[in-house]
Write an enzyme that holds these catalytic residues in place. Structure first.
Site, PDB file in Angstrom:
ATOM      1  N   GLU A   1       9.617  -5.371  -3.650  1.00  0.00           N
ATOM      2  CA  GLU A   1       9.052  -4.037  -3.453  1.00  0.00           C
ATOM      3  C   GLU A   1       8.188  -3.662  -4.665  1.00  0.00           C
ATOM      4  OE1 GLU A   1      10.721   0.533  -2.760  1.00  0.00           O
ATOM      5  OE2 GLU A   1      12.011  -0.996  -3.647  1.00  0.00           O
ATOM      6  N   HIS A   2       8.784  -3.695  -5.842  1.00  0.00           N
ATOM      7  CA  HIS A   2       8.080  -3.407  -7.101  1.00  0.00           C
ATOM      8  C   HIS A   2       7.994  -4.686  -7.929  1.00  0.00           C
ATOM      9  CE1 HIS A   2       8.779   0.988  -6.540  1.00  0.00           C
ATOM     10  NE2 HIS A   2       9.964   0.608  -6.103  1.00  0.00           N
TER      11      HIS A   2
END
Length: 436
Positions: free
Chosen positions: A330-331
């Protein structure tokens, strides 16, 4: 306190488990979500209020489910000026980024004389946004969802968000929503909120699209309702990879490892590096930083870093990059010596943050890029929430007589080959009919 793994020593099953993160637990949640969805589908408001009383607040009624004008006014009184100024700065930056995503409503180009083709862009009619609260207050999520919907021009934007046990929505989130012109907010969360927006009840209107991050139960509800409504990107428990090399400051790596880990016990936070020294020193710093967190956040971090996350040692920067692309986080925060030199080699990540001065929190709040991102490995095929999520595109075409003459032979040839005589007849008979 934080587990240290070596990729070369891991069995393929262990690697697969690491990549699946909290998705491992979704099967059990789907059984519960299915029952909630079926009850709301069959009994509407009656079932909805029962679940809101059970999971959200005991005094819920059909009448107090929607946030009132008085509650919006009271929220403004509770937000101090410094916090409101921070919201306004974040709002400005996020809006500026998303306005750049807008395209002209009608795009039509002449690709050959008399042949015009393009598309018409139209906002969806309604959007249901889900803003979580279970483990904290998230006005930043409210901004990240409402701003792109507002910029896209969605006529009806509604939000579902869990209240506290007194039935009150977090005031800063209400102020954030009002900045984007969103006033239709309902006080409920989890599976019951997703089901109500997807199916509609006597009180909650059915929407065309639902988007927003959920815990494992909300994610399970979305998975079940896929096909009933557009449930947007898969946005489940938080996850991150901090990509480091031998030049990385291990204290920074340890600090940033805790950022997404503190979201909840299902969060997956990994430090991936080929440097034994950075890995070992970071592992030593993590407990020191953990002691500075409140106990409940510290517990979240400890659970995640010992189950879904930790420190992963690879054999080379190349192997680290390969792991990142396979994991599709995601990040992704890149703390290597020259982050721009490897940017082109990163293929799968919800967001890519470059260098020591661009930590994940800046993007979560106010950098301007959208922080509602695909999780669970879906960054391979999904993108961050954007204006595009709230727009649909219709192909448009126009032929002059000259353009029709250019295309009639090609059209009939292909129609004949595919065995569609009505297609071909509509072309061959047309010339005579239009001549009359």
């Amino acid at each position: 306190m934080v587990r240290v793994l070596r990729l070369a020593e891991m069995m393929s099953e262990e690697i697969s488990t690491l990549k699946r993160r909290a998705e491992l637990d979704i099967e059990e949640a789907m059984l519960i979500a299915k029952e909630v969805i079926n009850q709301i589908k069959q009994r509407g408001n009656q079932a909805l209020i029962e679940y809101v009383r059970k999971f959200d607040y005991a005094e819920a009624t059909v009448e107090n489910l929607k946030v009132s004008e008085e509650e919006f006014a009271a929220a403004h009184e509770k937000v101090d000026p410094e916090l409101k100024a921070a919201l306004e700065e974040a709002f400005t930056n996020i809006k500026a980024v998303h306005q750049r995503q807008c395209r002209e409503e009608i795009q039509l180009i002449e690709i050959k004389p008399g042949i015009f083709a393009g598309e018409k862009v139209t906002p969806i009619a309604s959007a249901g946004l889900y803003v979580p609260r279970g483990k904290g207050a998230f006005p930043s999520v409210m901004l990240m969802l409402t701003i792109p919907a507002m910029v896209a021009g969605v006529p009806r934007i509604m939000v579902c968000t869990p209240p506290d046990k007194n039935g009150e929505v977090e005031p800063v989130s209400l102020v954030a929503a009002e900045m984007a012109g969103v006033k239709e907010i309902y006080k409920l969360g989890g599976m019951q909120a997703i089901a109500a927006m997807a199916l509609g009840t006597e009180t909650i209107p059915k929407v065309d699209k639902i988007t927003g991050p959920c815990n494992v139960y909300g994610s399970a509800a979305k998975r079940i309702l896929f096909g009933t409504v557009d449930v947007g990107l898969p946005a489940g428990p938080s996850e991150s990879i901090i990509l480091a090399d031998e030049t990385t400051n291990p204290q920074l790596a340890a600090l940033d490892l805790l950022v997404e880990a503190e979201h909840g016990p299902e969060s997956a936070a990994l430090l991936v590096t080929h440097s034994e020294e950075v890995a070992q020193k970071a592992a030593e710093f993590v407990p020191k930083y953990l002691q500075r967190l409140p106990e409940w956040r510290r517990n979240f971090c400890e659970k995640g870093l010992s189950s879904y996350g930790g420190i992963l040692i690879t054999s080379s920067l190349e192997e680290s990059i390969n792991f990142v692309n396979e994991y599709a986080p995601e990040h992704l925060e890149i703390l290597v010596k020259d982050p721009f030199s490897i940017l082109g080699r990163i293929k799968n990540a919800g967001e890519i943050l470059l260098g020591a001065y661009t930590p994940i929190p800046t993007a979560n709040y106010c950098l301007g890029v959208n922080a509602i991102l695909p999780t669970g490995g879906f960054a391979r095929s999904y993108s961050a929430v954007s204006v595009h999520d709230f727009l649909k595109r219709s192909g448009i075409g126009y032929l002059t007589k000259e353009g029709f003459e250019r295309l009639k032979k090609t059209t009939t040839t292909l129609a004949d080959y595919e065995g569609f005589p009505a297609h071909a007849m509509a072309i061959r008979e047309r010339e005579e009919l239009l001549r009359e």
